[in-house]
Design a protein around this motif. Structure first.
Motif, PDB file in Angstrom:
ATOM      1  N   GLY A  14       0.792  -1.221   0.000  1.00  0.00           N
ATOM      2  CA  GLY A  14       0.000   0.000   0.000  1.00  0.00           C
ATOM      3  C   GLY A  14       0.820   1.265   0.000  1.00  0.00           C
ATOM      4  N   THR A  15       2.131   1.150  -0.268  1.00  0.00           N
ATOM      5  CA  THR A  15       2.995   2.332  -0.223  1.00  0.00           C
ATOM      6  C   THR A  15       2.623   3.360  -1.291  1.00  0.00           C
ATOM      7  N   VAL A 154      10.415   8.774   8.381  1.00  0.00           N
ATOM      8  CA  VAL A 154      10.045   7.542   7.679  1.00  0.00           C
ATOM      9  C   VAL A 154       8.628   7.123   8.052  1.00  0.00           C
ATOM     10  N   VAL A 155       7.843   6.781   7.038  1.00  0.00           N
ATOM     11  CA  VAL A 155       6.543   6.146   7.245  1.00  0.00           C
ATOM     12  C   VAL A 155       6.706   4.678   6.879  1.00  0.00           C
ATOM     13  N   HIS A 156       6.573   3.826   7.847  1.00  0.00           N
ATOM     14  CA  HIS A 156       6.732   2.383   7.643  1.00  0.00           C
ATOM     15  C   HIS A 156       5.341   1.784   7.426  1.00  0.00           C
ATOM     16  N   VAL A 157       5.032   1.424   6.173  1.00  0.00           N
ATOM     17  CA  VAL A 157       3.713   0.893   5.826  1.00  0.00           C
ATOM     18  C   VAL A 157       3.750  -0.633   5.907  1.00  0.00           C
ATOM     19  N   VAL A 158       2.852  -1.194   6.697  1.00  0.00           N
ATOM     20  CA  VAL A 158       2.770  -2.647   6.814  1.00  0.00           C
ATOM     21  C   VAL A 158       1.375  -3.115   6.421  1.00  0.00           C
ATOM     22  N   ARG A 216      -0.537   0.935   9.437  1.00  0.00           N
ATOM     23  CA  ARG A 216      -1.093  -0.301   8.914  1.00  0.00           C
ATOM     24  C   ARG A 216      -2.025   0.016   7.748  1.00  0.00           C
ATOM     25  N   TYR A 217      -1.807  -0.658   6.638  1.00  0.00           N
ATOM     26  CA  TYR A 217      -2.597  -0.471   5.427  1.00  0.00           C
ATOM     27  C   TYR A 217      -4.093  -0.608   5.710  1.00  0.00           C
ATOM     28  N   GLU A 218      -4.444  -1.602   6.496  1.00  0.00           N
ATOM     29  CA  GLU A 218      -5.851  -1.854   6.792  1.00  0.00           C
ATOM     30  C   GLU A 218      -6.469  -0.712   7.596  1.00  0.00           C
ATOM     31  N   GLN A 219      -5.714  -0.142   8.524  1.00  0.00           N
ATOM     32  CA  GLN A 219      -6.223   0.975   9.306  1.00  0.00           C
ATOM     33  C   GLN A 219      -6.324   2.246   8.461  1.00  0.00           C
ATOM     34  N   ALA A 222      -9.493   2.031   6.636  1.00  0.00           N
ATOM     35  CA  ALA A 222     -10.638   2.149   7.535  1.00  0.00           C
ATOM     36  C   ALA A 222     -10.943   3.600   7.874  1.00  0.00           C
ATOM     37  N   ASP A 223      -9.896   4.445   8.004  1.00  0.00           N
ATOM     38  CA  ASP A 223     -10.094   5.853   8.358  1.00  0.00           C
ATOM     39  C   ASP A 223      -8.983   6.693   7.734  1.00  0.00           C
ATOM     40  N   PRO A 224      -9.049   6.926   6.423  1.00  0.00           N
ATOM     41  CA  PRO A 224      -7.972   7.664   5.755  1.00  0.00           C
ATOM     42  C   PRO A 224      -7.817   9.096   6.252  1.00  0.00           C
ATOM     43  N   ARG A 225      -8.900   9.740   6.644  1.00  0.00           N
ATOM     44  CA  ARG A 225      -8.798  11.117   7.144  1.00  0.00           C
ATOM     45  C   ARG A 225      -7.939  11.180   8.398  1.00  0.00           C
ATOM     46  N   GLN A 226      -8.219  10.306   9.330  1.00  0.00           N
ATOM     47  CA  GLN A 226      -7.444  10.320  10.562  1.00  0.00           C
ATOM     48  C   GLN A 226      -5.993   9.945  10.298  1.00  0.00           C
ATOM     49  N   ALA A 227      -5.777   8.998   9.424  1.00  0.00           N
ATOM     50  CA  ALA A 227      -4.404   8.590   9.110  1.00  0.00           C
ATOM     51  C   ALA A 227      -3.617   9.755   8.515  1.00  0.00           C
TER      52      ALA A 227
END
Length: 315
Positions: A14-15, A154-158, A216-219, A222-227
């Motif tokens: 999801g990077t 760094v943003v570590h996307v898992v 986390r990609y899944e999170q 679930a809430d892209p605005r908050q992320a």
């Protein structure tokens, strides 16, 4: 000093989506996977995310002029030699040390300096406060740690390792080659080993004092605005509710970007659905799911993923 947000993680996590969403924020310029710029763009003249060939993209030509006096002056052979010498996963234990031997330190800093020049020029040309490099490579992130003139975050996307493994089995054409070439494919066992290695390397980077934030990609879905609010705060970028108007209910409206290289999604413009892709739960054979789950169990647990997700027919 360029403020750089490096998006890292194993491919198919999801990077590219994270990069595209960040690129819609004010004062942010997403650059794509700069690690591939030297070969795919300067030499092969592949297409920019805007659709134009690299040599015809006004943005990248201005960047090259500001950074190096034109891309024609860049010694790509030297950059690739430096990459082979210092930017490999096997070199991470040495790069993560408290100090480097003088000769190796000189090569690492020379290699990092090419990236620093691109970042600074891109920020200047675009007027952005933050540039995003979605190169993903954990070894490159460790190299950039040694750069004196890069403010590295760094943003570590898992993503769940089983979802990543399933994605790596798919056949995906590379649009840059007009369908003549396909993206790399890995077996589930191979992708599980890579998932462990790359994610562990970002954990090591954090222990060496580099600012690393895990997403986390899944999170995110679930809430892209908050992320995005949290990521903007992470890079000290003021954000208003209006700045997120490009996000709708389950979708994002994306504008044209200038990603130098990366996933085919970098060419997408307009309304893009934001939905959790859980096809792997049904499509990845049970034996392969169990294999990947067993190999990746320690980190899956650490990242909060269930070790035994049941497919609908098994529930």
């Amino acid at each position: 000093m360029a403020r750089v947000l490096f998006v890292g993680g194993l491919g198919r996590s999801g990077t590219t989506l994270v990069e595209r969403l960040l690129g819609e924020l004010p004062s942010v310029r997403a650059l794509g996977e700069v690690v591939h710029l030297w070969q795919r763009d300067i030499r092969d003249d592949e297409r920019c995310g805007c659709g134009a060939r690299f040599s015809a993209c006004a943005f990248w030509q201005q960047v090259g002029e500001r950074a190096f006096g034109g891309w024609g002056t860049v010694d790509v052979d030297r950059i690739q030699a430096l990459r082979d010498a210092v930017e490999r996963t096997r070199h991470i234990p040495r790069l993560a040390a408290a100090s480097l031997p003088p000769a190796q330190r000189a090569e690492v800093r020379e290699y990092a300096a090419y990236y620093a020049q691109v970042y600074a020029a891109a920020a200047e040309v675009s007027g952005a406060a933050v540039v995003v490099d979605s190169s993903k490579h954990s070894a490159l992130a460790h190299v950039l740690r040694w750069a004196d003139d890069v403010d590295l975050r760094v943003v570590h996307v898992v993503r769940d390792a089983r979802g990543v493994a399933y994605s790596w089995t798919k056949t995906v054409a590379r649009p840059e080659t007009d369908g003549a070439e396909e993206m790399t494919r890995y077996s589930p066992g191979r992708s599980a080993l890579l998932w462990n290695a790359h994610n562990a390397a970002f954990g090591l980077l954090a222990r060496r004092g580099v600012a690393v934030r895990r997403v986390r990609y899944e999170q995110l879905l679930a809430d892209p605005r908050q992320a995005l609010r949290e990521l903007a705060a992470y890079v000290d970028l003021p954000l208003t509710d209006a700045d997120l108007d490009f996000l709708g209910d389950g979708h994002a409206d994306l504008t044209v970007g200038h990603s130098a290289a990366g996933n085919p999604m970098r060419f997408r413009v307009g309304r893009v659905p934001l939905r959790h892709d859980d096809a792997w739960v049904r499509a990845l054979p049970r034996g392969q799911r169990r294999l990947v789950g067993a190999v990746c169990a320690p980190l899956l647990r650490a990242y909060g993923y269930p070790l035994n997700p049941a497919a609908p027919q098994e529930a």
